[in-house]
Design a protein around this motif. Structure first.
Motif, PDB file in Angstrom:
ATOM      1  N   HIS A 236       5.263   0.715 -10.701  1.00  0.00           N
ATOM      2  CA  HIS A 236       5.308   0.000  -9.421  1.00  0.00           C
ATOM      3  C   HIS A 236       5.369  -1.499  -9.692  1.00  0.00           C
ATOM      4  O   HIS A 236       4.569  -2.028 -10.464  1.00  0.00           O
ATOM      5  CB  HIS A 236       4.023   0.323  -8.635  1.00  0.00           C
ATOM      6  CG  HIS A 236       3.980  -0.253  -7.248  1.00  0.00           C
ATOM      7  ND1 HIS A 236       2.825  -0.752  -6.695  1.00  0.00           N
ATOM      8  CD2 HIS A 236       4.949  -0.411  -6.312  1.00  0.00           C
ATOM      9  CE1 HIS A 236       3.087  -1.178  -5.461  1.00  0.00           C
ATOM     10  NE2 HIS A 236       4.354  -0.988  -5.207  1.00  0.00           N
TER      11      HIS A 236
ATOM     12  N   GLN B  61       5.279  -5.090  -7.549  1.00  0.00           N
ATOM     13  CA  GLN B  61       5.001  -5.584  -6.192  1.00  0.00           C
ATOM     14  C   GLN B  61       5.505  -7.001  -6.030  1.00  0.00           C
ATOM     15  O   GLN B  61       5.232  -7.865  -6.875  1.00  0.00           O
ATOM     16  CB  GLN B  61       3.493  -5.601  -5.927  1.00  0.00           C
ATOM     17  CG  GLN B  61       2.959  -4.331  -5.318  1.00  0.00           C
ATOM     18  CD  GLN B  61       1.751  -4.591  -4.415  1.00  0.00           C
ATOM     19  OE1 GLN B  61       1.840  -5.294  -3.408  1.00  0.00           O
ATOM     20  NE2 GLN B  61       0.619  -4.020  -4.763  1.00  0.00           N
TER      21      GLN B  61
ATOM     22  N   ASP C 168       0.823  -1.219   0.000  1.00  0.00           N
ATOM     23  CA  ASP C 168       0.000   0.000   0.000  1.00  0.00           C
ATOM     24  C   ASP C 168       0.856   1.268   0.000  1.00  0.00           C
ATOM     25  O   ASP C 168       0.589   2.202  -0.753  1.00  0.00           O
ATOM     26  CB  ASP C 168      -0.921   0.023   1.225  1.00  0.00           C
ATOM     27  CG  ASP C 168      -2.174  -0.818   1.020  1.00  0.00           C
ATOM     28  OD1 ASP C 168      -2.247  -1.530   0.001  1.00  0.00           O
ATOM     29  OD2 ASP C 168      -3.079  -0.760   1.873  1.00  0.00           O
TER      30      ASP C 168
ATOM     31  N   THR D 149      -4.034   1.926  -3.425  1.00  0.00           N
ATOM     32  CA  THR D 149      -2.830   2.168  -2.639  1.00  0.00           C
ATOM     33  C   THR D 149      -3.169   3.243  -1.619  1.00  0.00           C
ATOM     34  O   THR D 149      -4.147   3.966  -1.807  1.00  0.00           O
ATOM     35  CB  THR D 149      -1.684   2.707  -3.512  1.00  0.00           C
ATOM     36  OG1 THR D 149      -1.982   4.056  -3.876  1.00  0.00           O
ATOM     37  CG2 THR D 149      -1.479   1.873  -4.765  1.00  0.00           C
TER      38      THR D 149
ATOM     39  N   GLY E  70       3.109   1.524  -3.235  1.00  0.00           N
ATOM     40  CA  GLY E  70       2.240   1.832  -4.373  1.00  0.00           C
ATOM     41  C   GLY E  70       1.816   3.292  -4.346  1.00  0.00           C
ATOM     42  O   GLY E  70       1.740   3.958  -5.378  1.00  0.00           O
TER      43      GLY E  70
END
Ligand SMILES: NC(=O)c1ccc[n+]([C@@H]2O[C@H](COP(=O)([O-])OP(=O)(O)OC[C@H]3O[C@@H](n4cnc5c(N)ncnc54)[C@H](O)[C@@H]3O)[C@@H](O)[C@H]2O)c1
Ligand SMILES: [Zn+2]
Length: 356
Positions: A121, A123, A106, A140, A109
């Motif tokens: 981004h 992840q 979160d 996010t 992002g």
């Protein structure tokens, strides 16, 4: 390894993927500098492997580590990350890799969404919850003093890498809480997955092949629902909140310490089932099967006797608008289906919480 297209990017699921990150980023035409944002627990285990993979493929990574835990998900901490990135010389050609659970997903992002008005981004979720839930859907953000996730942006990751090997170090309680979201997905959208989970019985749920297809299925379910209603406008995305009205209230009543999110959700699902019996015709044996499945994954299905139930009601009223004593509430008429009901009352919820 399997690959799924979801949201705006690609998700890879398999073993031994973390050391391949550099190669995967190259294939997406990323280059130059990047920030690896991680937390203290995860960085200790995995930051070096990731850094080496990036360096050996020509990237110039800067590792930024923040303290583990929800308390780090703040605007202040996001500012610290931005400052570190500026100091390291990252510009709008650079990108960010979030290496960690939902908290890191979160906040990293969010920084990716605002840094130079938005940079790519990537992840790398390291919790089961992050693999099946928070890394999908593009939400996010950070918390403020007054509430969770009040500030944020929609910013889809370009690439998500779910490396099953990292789950080996995840504490058992953290691992199990991921199953609350998985069972939620099964109840609202997939009776077949529900039966598959039942058939796992007491067998170890950490078997990689079984996990791989389970994670893939959950990504499909969540991204299908999100695609229909990315900005929470039609009510479709609200179905993902099944169990969360009471779950959030229990989390808040326990000061975010007593229960992990997935544990509070498990209790919220039990309450939502009681309400579904009353308002959506959920059969008693189906309710029992859902509760049994939560127990199978060592999730709580009753509140401790001395838990301050009044605080749950206070939290509910804080969170929800009760118009004319009624609230929009997600119910399930049977496993594999869900809809929004408009006729659930505060008394229905009160009864369900009292019975927990
Ligand atoms: N964006 C979304 O759509 C969305 C959806 C659901 C939840 N969330 C957010 O996700 C967060 C919760 O995520 P979480 O449950 O992953 O919590 P988390 O990120 O805090 O991780 C839980 C704990 O496990 C540790 N950990 C993580 N991976 C590990 C590993 N592989 N080995 C050892 N330890 C490890 C972390 O350091 C932390 O202490 C919340 O902030 C929630 O708001 C976001
Ligand atoms: Zn949740």
């Amino acid at each position: 390894m399997i690959s799924v297209r979801a949201d705006a990017g690609r998700i890879l699921i398999g073993k031994q993927l973390l050391p391949q990150t550099g190669k995967r980023c190259q294939a997406l035409r990323l280059f130059g500098q990047c920030a690896i944002v991680s937390d203290t627990n995860v960085a200790r285990q995995y930051a070096d492997i990731l850094k080496q993979s990036l360096i050996s493929t020509g990237f110039r990574p800067t590792v930024i580590t923040i303290p583990a835990g929800e308390k780090s998900k703040t605007l202040e901490q996001a500012g610290v990350i931005c400052d570190r990135m500026i100091a390291a010389g990252l510009d709008r050609q650079s990108f960010i890799i979030g290496l960690g659970g939902g908290v890191i997903g979160d906040i990293s992002g969010f920084v990716a969404a605002i840094y130079h008005r938005g940079i790519p981004h990537v992840q790398i979720p390291t919790t089961l919850l992050a693999m099946v839930d928070s890394s999908i859907g593009g939400k996010t953000g950070v918390n403020t003093r007054d509430g969770k996730n009040l500030i944020g942006a929609v910013h889809h990751p370009l690439l998500v890498i779910d490396d099953l090997d990292v789950l080996k170090t995840l504490p058992r309680r953290e691992f199990n809480q991921g199953f609350a979201e998985i069972i939620k997905h099964a109840v609202i959208a997939d009776d077949k997955m529900f039966r598959t989970l039942q058939s796992w019985g007491a067998r170890s749920p950490r078997r990689p092949l079984a996990l791989q297809s389970l994670i893939k299925r959950n990504i499909e379910i969540k991204s299908r629902i999100v695609a229909k209603d990315e900005r929470d406008r039609t009510g479709e995305r609200a179905l993902l909140n099944f169990g969360h009205t009471v779950g959030h209230a229990i989390e808040r009543a326990g000061d975010y310490r007593k229960f992990l999110h997935g544990e509070a959700l498990s209790l919220g699902i039990v309450a939502a089932c009681a309400i579904s019996k009353r308002r959506a015709g959920l059969a008693p044996d189906q309710r029992d099967a859902i509760v049994d499945l939560l127990r199978q994954f060592e999730l709580p299905t009753t509140l401790p006797k001395n838990f301050p139930r009044e605080k749950v009601f206070d939290a509910l009223k804080f969170d929800k608008k009760f118009e004319g004593g009624k609230v929009r509430f997600v119910v399930t008429p049977r496993v594999g289906a869900a809809h929004l009901a408009n006729d659930v009352t505060l008394d229905d919820i009160r009864e369900a919480v009292k019975d927990l």
